[in-house]
Design an enzyme around this catalytic site. Sequence first.
Site, PDB file in Angstrom:
ATOM      1  N   ASN A 175       0.884  -1.175   0.000  1.00 30.07           N
ATOM      2  CA  ASN A 175       0.000   0.000   0.000  1.00 30.07           C
ATOM      3  C   ASN A 175       0.918   1.220   0.000  1.00 30.07           C
ATOM      4  OD1 ASN A 175      -1.859   1.991   0.381  1.00 30.07           O
ATOM      5  ND2 ASN A 175      -2.758   1.117   2.237  1.00 30.07           N
TER       6      ASN A 175
ATOM      7  N   LYS B  87       3.509   0.777   2.942  1.00 30.02           N
ATOM      8  CA  LYS B  87       3.122  -0.252   3.920  1.00 30.02           C
ATOM      9  C   LYS B  87       3.220  -1.602   3.252  1.00 30.02           C
ATOM     10  CE  LYS B  87      -0.457   2.069   6.497  1.00 30.02           C
ATOM     11  NZ  LYS B  87      -1.860   2.324   6.425  1.00 30.02           N
TER      12      LYS B  87
ATOM     13  N   ARG C 102      -2.619  -2.114  -3.373  1.00 28.25           N
ATOM     14  CA  ARG C 102      -3.844  -1.348  -3.166  1.00 28.25           C
ATOM     15  C   ARG C 102      -3.761  -0.108  -4.058  1.00 28.25           C
ATOM     16  NH1 ARG C 102      -5.728   2.387   1.791  1.00 28.25           N
ATOM     17  NH2 ARG C 102      -7.873   2.554   1.131  1.00 28.25           N
TER      18      ARG C 102
ATOM     19  N   HIS D  23     -13.026   2.616   0.183  1.00 25.23           N
ATOM     20  CA  HIS D  23     -12.984   1.500   1.150  1.00 25.23           C
ATOM     21  C   HIS D  23     -13.613   0.251   0.538  1.00 25.23           C
ATOM     22  CE1 HIS D  23     -13.263   4.734   4.519  1.00 25.23           C
ATOM     23  NE2 HIS D  23     -11.996   4.361   4.389  1.00 25.23           N
TER      24      HIS D  23
ATOM     25  N   LEU E  28     -16.138   2.182   9.995  1.00 24.53           N
ATOM     26  CA  LEU E  28     -15.923   3.374  10.813  1.00 24.53           C
ATOM     27  C   LEU E  28     -14.501   3.383  11.350  1.00 24.53           C
ATOM     28  CD1 LEU E  28     -19.267   3.137  12.857  1.00 24.53           C
ATOM     29  CD2 LEU E  28     -18.868   4.389  10.721  1.00 24.53           C
TER      30      LEU E  28
ATOM     31  N   ASN F  55     -10.645   6.022  10.914  1.00 22.41           N
ATOM     32  CA  ASN F  55     -10.289   7.428  10.785  1.00 22.41           C
ATOM     33  C   ASN F  55     -11.008   8.002   9.564  1.00 22.41           C
ATOM     34  OD1 ASN F  55      -8.964   9.787  11.400  1.00 22.41           O
ATOM     35  ND2 ASN F  55      -7.295   9.290  10.009  1.00 22.41           N
ATOM     36  N   GLY F  56     -10.969   7.268   8.449  1.00 22.59           N
ATOM     37  CA  GLY F  56     -11.869   7.533   7.332  1.00 22.59           C
ATOM     38  C   GLY F  56     -13.062   6.594   7.496  1.00 22.59           C
TER      39      GLY F  56
ATOM     40  N   ARG G 128     -12.115  14.596   8.222  1.00 22.79           N
ATOM     41  CA  ARG G 128     -12.927  15.064   7.092  1.00 22.79           C
ATOM     42  C   ARG G 128     -14.317  15.465   7.572  1.00 22.79           C
ATOM     43  NH1 ARG G 128     -11.480   9.856   4.265  1.00 22.79           N
ATOM     44  NH2 ARG G 128      -9.431  10.237   3.341  1.00 22.79           N
TER      45      ARG G 128
ATOM     46  N   ASP H  48      -8.675  11.469  16.997  1.00 25.69           N
ATOM     47  CA  ASP H  48      -8.724  10.093  17.492  1.00 25.69           C
ATOM     48  C   ASP H  48      -9.964   9.889  18.370  1.00 25.69           C
ATOM     49  OD1 ASP H  48      -8.171   7.753  19.257  1.00 25.69           O
ATOM     50  OD2 ASP H  48      -6.301   7.747  18.126  1.00 25.69           O
TER      51      ASP H  48
ATOM     52  N   GLY I 216     -15.663   0.952  14.548  1.00 25.80           N
ATOM     53  CA  GLY I 216     -16.745  -0.038  14.456  1.00 25.80           C
ATOM     54  C   GLY I 216     -16.425  -1.325  15.192  1.00 25.80           C
TER      55      GLY I 216
ATOM     56  N   GLU J 198      -8.410  -5.839   4.911  1.00 27.17           N
ATOM     57  CA  GLU J 198      -8.206  -5.419   3.526  1.00 27.17           C
ATOM     58  C   GLU J 198      -6.999  -6.107   2.898  1.00 27.17           C
ATOM     59  OE1 GLU J 198      -9.118  -0.998   2.949  1.00 27.17           O
ATOM     60  OE2 GLU J 198      -9.024  -1.200   5.104  1.00 27.17           O
TER      61      GLU J 198
END
Length: 417
Positions: free
Chosen positions: A7, A14, A111, A200, A228, A230-231, A260, A301, A351, A403
């Site tokens: 990524n 990453k 990704r 996502h 749910l 950070n984005g 955001r 956060d 989440g 992911e």
Amino acid sequence: MKILVINAGSSSLKFQLIDMDNESVIAKGLVERIGTVDPTTDLTYEWADQKIKQKQLKKCDTHAKAMEIVLGVLVGRDCTASEYDANDGKAHLTGTGVIADLREIGAVGHRVLHGGEKFTASCLIDDDCIEAIEENIPLGPLHNPANLMGIRACQEVLPDVPQVAVFDTAFHQTMPPRAFRYAIPNEYYTDLHIRKYGFHGTSHRYIAARAQELLNLPKGNKIIICHLGNGSSLSACVDGKCVDTSMGITPLDGLVMGTRCGTLDPAVVEFICNRKNMTPTEVLNMMNKKSGLLGLAGDSDMRNVTARYEAGEPNAKLAIEMWAYVLRKYIGSFAAAMGGVDALIFTAGIGENDAAGRARAVEGLDFLGIKLDYDKNAKVRGQEAKISAEDSKVQVWVIPTNEELAIARDTLELATK
Ligand code: AMP
């Protein structure tokens, strides 16, 4: 087969190495501050033993060099990484590897943020695929160039290994026009491809598929997935296929997120430009990076904002109330859009872990048949579990997302076809 998942961001890379024989993570890590003005580059990595190791390296200018470093740590050889050691130039990576030879890496999965309308699924990377990712740069101006750097870096360092692109937008390509079009004149869609794409997608797809396995749902089932983190984004899925989502042409739309703002009246942009003498780019930057929980409560956060909410801080209270209110409105609107809902699923950092946040998200939604088992909900953190009451018409679940595994599965499938 072992699959390397990459990524690549504009200044970061990453990675995860996954053994697909048992879908276990062999190693994962992150190279940060690639090609920035900083004098050093940071490498953080952990093997299956879960001990996190960190190294500060001499400045690394390109993603190709960062890839060499990643491959160096994976094989634990006295590799080019030694050149980058900021302290004494000695190779400290020797003997730390998790694979004996780079030939053990069977394929690489990348990704990629924006596949536009071209990609409805993942694809093997060839010249056409690279060209299409380039064509979509106007839609993903920050991410697609970085993703391409990651792809090119791998092609340079692992020239004979098949590579696969997995797009964040692909899952949402099943949305019908009434959901993905904006009500602006047609030429903006036909000429400029202005429409809702959604993001996502790899996470939503993973959860949608897992829900079909796990929940014993009827044919024609309707689920709402709340990713749910950070984005954050929601998707509405019928039989596991996306029919609507909360993010738009960019990830700015929809829910109140870490930094955001989510949905607002677009006229706000011009208003701020005129009153604050800012450019549209500056306003969008503020809406992407300084808004949401950060803009309202001074912290992006959710754990910190929750702690301050519990301590009675008014700004944190408003931030949490707005976060939950907008989320509830979306859940209600997606249930209305599908004509009902069979299951509601929570995933990603908030989440999966924030029981209070989940409870706030469904507050007052009993009229839709959503009834939480509050004791069960309070106990669930980061594991698959049903959290609705026995007599709830709608099943409510926590399903952790993965992911990287979804990318690795696609990569395995396409690389071995
Ligand atoms: P992600 O982007 O999926 O990594 O999620 C990051 C978000 O999850 C941050 O806002 C974290 O504060 C939030 N998060 C992680 N653990 C918890 C927790 N136990 N309670 C509340 N929020 C959490």
